[in-house]
Write an enzyme that holds these catalytic residues in place. Sequence first.
Site, PDB file in Angstrom:
ATOM      1  N   GLU A  21       0.837  -1.159  -0.074  1.00  0.00           N
ATOM      2  CA  GLU A  21      -0.005  -0.157  -0.049  1.00  0.00           C
ATOM      3  C   GLU A  21       0.855   1.213  -0.161  1.00  0.00           C
ATOM      4  O   GLU A  21       1.771   1.331   0.818  1.00  0.00           O
ATOM      5  CB  GLU A  21      -0.768   0.038   1.126  1.00  0.00           C
ATOM      6  CG  GLU A  21      -1.846   1.309   1.389  1.00  0.00           C
ATOM      7  CD  GLU A  21      -2.596   1.165   2.651  1.00  0.00           C
ATOM      8  OE1 GLU A  21      -3.825   1.704   2.470  1.00  0.00           O
ATOM      9  OE2 GLU A  21      -2.118   0.738   3.617  1.00  0.00           O
ATOM     10  N   GLU A  35      -8.267  11.114   2.226  1.00  0.00           N
ATOM     11  CA  GLU A  35      -8.420   9.964   3.542  1.00  0.00           C
ATOM     12  C   GLU A  35      -8.825  11.000   4.619  1.00  0.00           C
ATOM     13  O   GLU A  35      -8.126  11.719   5.027  1.00  0.00           O
ATOM     14  CB  GLU A  35      -7.184   9.190   3.648  1.00  0.00           C
ATOM     15  CG  GLU A  35      -7.375   8.234   4.746  1.00  0.00           C
ATOM     16  CD  GLU A  35      -6.658   6.943   4.731  1.00  0.00           C
ATOM     17  OE1 GLU A  35      -6.202   6.178   5.623  1.00  0.00           O
ATOM     18  OE2 GLU A  35      -5.478   7.114   3.949  1.00  0.00           O
TER      19      GLU A  35
END
EC number: 3.2.1.8
Length: 225
Positions: free
Chosen positions: A121, A212
């Site tokens: 990620e 985010e």
Amino acid sequence: MLTKNLLLCFAAAKAVLAVPHDSVVERSDALHKLSERSTPSSTGENNGYYYSFWTDGGGDVTYTNGNAGSYSVEWSNVGNFVGGKGWNPGSAKDITYSGTFTPSGNGYLSVYGWTTDPLIEYYIVESYGDYNPGSGGTYKGTVTSDGSVYDIYTATRTNAPSIQGTATFTQYWSVRQNKRVGGTVTTSNHFNAWAKLGMNLGTHNYQILATEGYQSSGSSSITIQ
């Protein structure tokens, strides 16, 4: 004593029965309306771009796809979410974007993606709120790109959500020292710098310009080209 206990039980039952039915219905309606305001997790194609939106279900977050490469997010007292538009698969491309990003608390604006074999990620962070997301990782070095120095970090996530379900995997981070919202991100500069540090990527999965939020509130409106 028995009589006293019976009286106490009767009084308690009477108090419960005395709660107005309408107030119970109103609370149920309010909870239903709150859940309706939150966008469920989803992925897909929209106006020629891939999009991904994931939420842990906490708080209130609304993700909206716009025209072409645009999207917007509004969130309030969330747990964790990440969403945005981009490509699937991703690649070492130059990504030009513009917009606004206004977190109140912990939030990131970044090029965000995944690879497989190995499962990685990754974040190229352009701006963030009151918490530097790299500070919880291991510092590896720097790379200079697109008018700023970026600090490079790695971190390990254990039994965490991933594109392959719950898994243990590594995160790669480049965090821009001079925050910005808008410009071009030369992803190849970061990928090459990571590789020189032994931080190798695998086969690209999706890649988005992501907003985010983590235990925070805020808003974001972003367009990629």
